[in-house]
Design a protein around this motif. Structure first.
Motif, PDB file in Angstrom:
ATOM      1  N   THR A  32      23.630  -5.779  22.219  1.00 44.98           N
ATOM      2  CA  THR A  32      23.783  -6.427  23.529  1.00 44.98           C
ATOM      3  C   THR A  32      24.920  -5.797  24.325  1.00 44.98           C
ATOM      4  O   THR A  32      24.799  -5.547  25.528  1.00 44.98           O
ATOM      5  CB  THR A  32      24.033  -7.928  23.350  1.00 44.98           C
ATOM      6  OG1 THR A  32      23.002  -8.507  22.554  1.00 44.98           O
ATOM      7  CG2 THR A  32      24.091  -8.634  24.692  1.00 44.98           C
ATOM      8  N   ALA A  33      26.037  -5.522  23.648  1.00 46.67           N
ATOM      9  CA  ALA A  33      27.175  -4.903  24.324  1.00 46.67           C
ATOM     10  C   ALA A  33      26.805  -3.533  24.865  1.00 46.67           C
ATOM     11  O   ALA A  33      27.161  -3.176  25.994  1.00 46.67           O
ATOM     12  CB  ALA A  33      28.350  -4.785  23.351  1.00 46.67           C
ATOM     13  N   SER A  34      26.079  -2.756  24.073  1.00 49.50           N
ATOM     14  CA  SER A  34      25.669  -1.423  24.512  1.00 49.50           C
ATOM     15  C   SER A  34      24.739  -1.503  25.714  1.00 49.50           C
ATOM     16  O   SER A  34      24.890  -0.743  26.684  1.00 49.50           O
ATOM     17  CB  SER A  34      24.968  -0.678  23.372  1.00 49.50           C
ATOM     18  OG  SER A  34      25.844  -0.476  22.288  1.00 49.50           O
ATOM     19  N   SER A  37      26.792  -2.428  28.890  1.00 51.45           N
ATOM     20  CA  SER A  37      27.661  -1.366  29.397  1.00 51.45           C
ATOM     21  C   SER A  37      26.852  -0.190  29.926  1.00 51.45           C
ATOM     22  O   SER A  37      27.249   0.468  30.886  1.00 51.45           O
ATOM     23  CB  SER A  37      28.643  -0.907  28.307  1.00 51.45           C
ATOM     24  OG  SER A  37      27.959  -0.442  27.168  1.00 51.45           O
ATOM     25  N   ASP A  97      36.305  -0.076  26.237  1.00 49.64           N
ATOM     26  CA  ASP A  97      35.709  -0.988  27.217  1.00 49.64           C
ATOM     27  C   ASP A  97      36.757  -1.525  28.185  1.00 49.64           C
ATOM     28  O   ASP A  97      36.519  -1.607  29.395  1.00 49.64           O
ATOM     29  CB  ASP A  97      35.026  -2.158  26.491  1.00 49.64           C
ATOM     30  CG  ASP A  97      33.640  -1.801  25.986  1.00 49.64           C
ATOM     31  OD1 ASP A  97      33.072  -0.812  26.469  1.00 49.64           O
ATOM     32  OD2 ASP A  97      33.126  -2.520  25.117  1.00 49.64           O
ATOM     33  N   LYS A 135      30.497   3.832  17.934  1.00 46.22           N
ATOM     34  CA  LYS A 135      29.296   2.997  17.804  1.00 46.22           C
ATOM     35  C   LYS A 135      28.268   3.652  16.881  1.00 46.22           C
ATOM     36  O   LYS A 135      27.687   2.995  16.005  1.00 46.22           O
ATOM     37  CB  LYS A 135      28.680   2.753  19.173  1.00 46.22           C
ATOM     38  CG  LYS A 135      27.485   1.815  19.141  1.00 46.22           C
ATOM     39  CD  LYS A 135      26.703   1.858  20.431  1.00 46.22           C
ATOM     40  CE  LYS A 135      25.962   3.158  20.558  1.00 46.22           C
ATOM     41  NZ  LYS A 135      25.060   3.204  21.726  1.00 46.22           N
ATOM     42  N   THR A 188      30.560  -5.953  33.106  1.00 46.07           N
ATOM     43  CA  THR A 188      29.779  -5.608  31.910  1.00 46.07           C
ATOM     44  C   THR A 188      30.686  -5.059  30.819  1.00 46.07           C
ATOM     45  O   THR A 188      30.477  -5.341  29.627  1.00 46.07           O
ATOM     46  CB  THR A 188      28.674  -4.584  32.219  1.00 46.07           C
ATOM     47  OG1 THR A 188      29.253  -3.359  32.665  1.00 46.07           O
ATOM     48  CG2 THR A 188      27.716  -5.114  33.272  1.00 46.07           C
ATOM     49  N   SER A 192      31.192  -6.700  27.201  1.00 42.26           N
ATOM     50  CA  SER A 192      30.980  -5.840  26.044  1.00 42.26           C
ATOM     51  C   SER A 192      32.176  -5.894  25.098  1.00 42.26           C
ATOM     52  O   SER A 192      32.013  -5.989  23.868  1.00 42.26           O
ATOM     53  CB  SER A 192      30.741  -4.396  26.499  1.00 42.26           C
ATOM     54  OG  SER A 192      30.654  -3.522  25.404  1.00 42.26           O
TER      55      SER A 192
END
Length: 467
Positions: A32-34, A37, A97, A135, A188, A192
């Motif tokens: 979801t974070a990826s 962003s 981030d 990541k 975002t 993230s």
């Protein structure tokens, strides 16, 4: 794919499912974070491009604003990825981030001159290589076996979807007010950072302080592990080769659409259709092949799909209409998505833990350079010759190249040996230089304390399936 090179042999229940992948809460947070962003990034690209054009009325500077995001990969991607290896991956992603969030807020300040906008954007994009490398290195610590390959496929697909959605949203919002798009991007990154900080477990750095040398030397070790290990080198050549051809329709879309648009399809629409086709095909291919076929079948399909990718573009020789060009590009994207997660999963298995971020930094930089080179060379050729024969002949050459790569692929015994070496050593452990005796001739590190053992006992139990 893992069926022949790891302990994850094909099971009666078949390939991993989406439910099994998202049952891993850490992956859900990271996924979801990826996605957030990435959407924000592409949205901001559209906004900054418009801001620079409004400030300068220069198409060249506007294009520079778009291209500046690739510079960190080209001038320091592996070095920045090596920095990520020295610190816990979660911390690297959160800090990157937050840095990008703060810089996007500065870029959103009204009235900034174009040089300041470009400078701030460049600083913001410096955070991309370490964040992406961290990541990429973290996902194999979360997912195992066939879940890893499906997770990689999902991550690649959402990246392509984010590109389409981000550009469309960015163009719409930036046309109204570019500052709003930049503020959304900053938001975002903030979300993230929160998702990663509270949704991903903390793990020690892969490269402990006792095993560090000089940052440049550690960066060089990333190149050495990729190109000095036959199996990893074969995967790198496979991935780089297929990238030489899959990007070409997208890179030449503007000129191609202008030359061939007709039948009620104007050049702008034709360009958009051609550019969007490859990402759409990639999404469909990644989801379909990753879900329908089991590990052993995906491994068997990897090399045929790699040959098929440039082969789908050979009909460009016939000078097809833009809609047909888009279908060819989508088919190419489908083939690439079918083989790329399998190759990535195999790469992970043959790679010692302590080299993951650096190796992915090398691969990420290589992909960027190869794609840029492919578009540059075919663009120069298209100045002299018409685009259809350029793409067709270029792709035909790609078919022969991919046949050579496929026919010289390492044997199953070599692949299994590379995976075993990365998993147990002594080669996998010995690649991490001991402080008092650096280099590959050093004594193997203690598997109880050295970085090859993994960040925790739980991760150590998982490594039999993912490294």
């Amino acid at each position: 794919m893992e069926a022949t090179v790891s302990d994850e042999r094909p099971s009666p229940e078949g390939p991993a499912t989406f439910r099994e992948v998202f049952a891993q809460r850490e992956f859900g947070a990271l996924f979801t974070a990826s996605a957030l962003s990435w959407v924000g990034d592409y949205l901001a690209k559209a906004a900054v491009t418009l801001l620079v054009y409004e400030e300068t009325k220069s198409v060249a500077l506007s294009a520079a604003a778009f291209a500046v995001s690739y510079l960190p990969w080209l001038i320091g991607g592996p070095l920045l990825a090596a920095v990520a290896e020295r610190h816990p991956y979660r911390r690297v992603m959160v800090i990157c981030d937050l840095i990008r969030m703060a810089l996007m807020l500065l870029i959103a300040i009204p009235g900034l001159p174009a040089p300041a906008l470009l400078g701030l954007l460049f600083l913001a994009t410096l955070a991309n290589p370490p964040s992406q490398a961290a990541k990429s290195a973290l996902i194999p610590q979360i997912l195992t076996g066939d879940r890893l390959v499906l997770g990689l496929s999902l991550t690649s697909s959402v990246g392509q979807a984010a590109q389409v959605v981000g550009y469309l949203m960015g163009a719409a919002i930036a046309g109204f007010d570019p500052v709003i798009a930049l503020l959304i991007n900053a938001a975002t990154f903030a979300v993230s950072a929160i998702l990663v900080r509270f949704g991903v477990a903390d793990r020690p750095a892969a490269l402990g302080r006792a095993h560090r040398s000089h940052l440049l030397r550690e960066t060089a070790e990333g190149f050495q592990i990729v190109f000095g290990t036959p199996v990893l080198r074969a995967i790198a050549v496979l991935v780089f080769s297929v990238m030489l051809f899959s990007i070409v329709p997208e890179g030449l879309a503007a000129g191609w659409a202008k030359d061939t648009a007709g039948d009620g399809l104007d050049a702008g629409v034709a360009q958009a259709v051609i550019m969007a086709a490859n990402p759409v095909g990639f999404i469909l291919g990644g989801l379909a092949i990753g879900r329908v076929f089991g590990p052993s079948r995906r491994l068997a399909l990897m090399r045929p799909l790699a040959v098929l990718a440039p082969l789908t573009l050979v009909p460009a020789l016939l000078d097809p209409a833009p809609v047909v060009v888009a279908l060819l590009a989508a088919a190419c994207g489908f083939a690439v998505a079918g083989m790329l997660p399998t190759a990535n999963g195999l790469f992970v298995q043959a790679l010692p833990d302590a080299f993951r971020a650096r190796a992915f930094g090398v691969m990420g930089t290589g992909v960027q350079v190869i794609q840029g080179l492919a578009v540059l060379v075919t663009g120069v050729l298209a100045e002299r010759f018409s685009i259809p024969p350029v793409v067709g002949v270029w792709s035909l050459a790609g078919v022969f190249l991919m046949l050579v790569v496929a026919l010289t692929w390492p044997s199953r015994r070599s692949v299994e040996a590379a995976v075993a070496e990365a998993r147990f050593g002594p080669g996998g452990a010995a690649r991490v230089p001991a402080p008092e005796q650096p280099g590959p001739g050093g004594e193997p590190t203690d598997p109880a304390t050295g970085p090859v053992a993994g960040p925790s006992t739980d991760d150590g139990r998982r490594r039999h399936a993912v490294t």
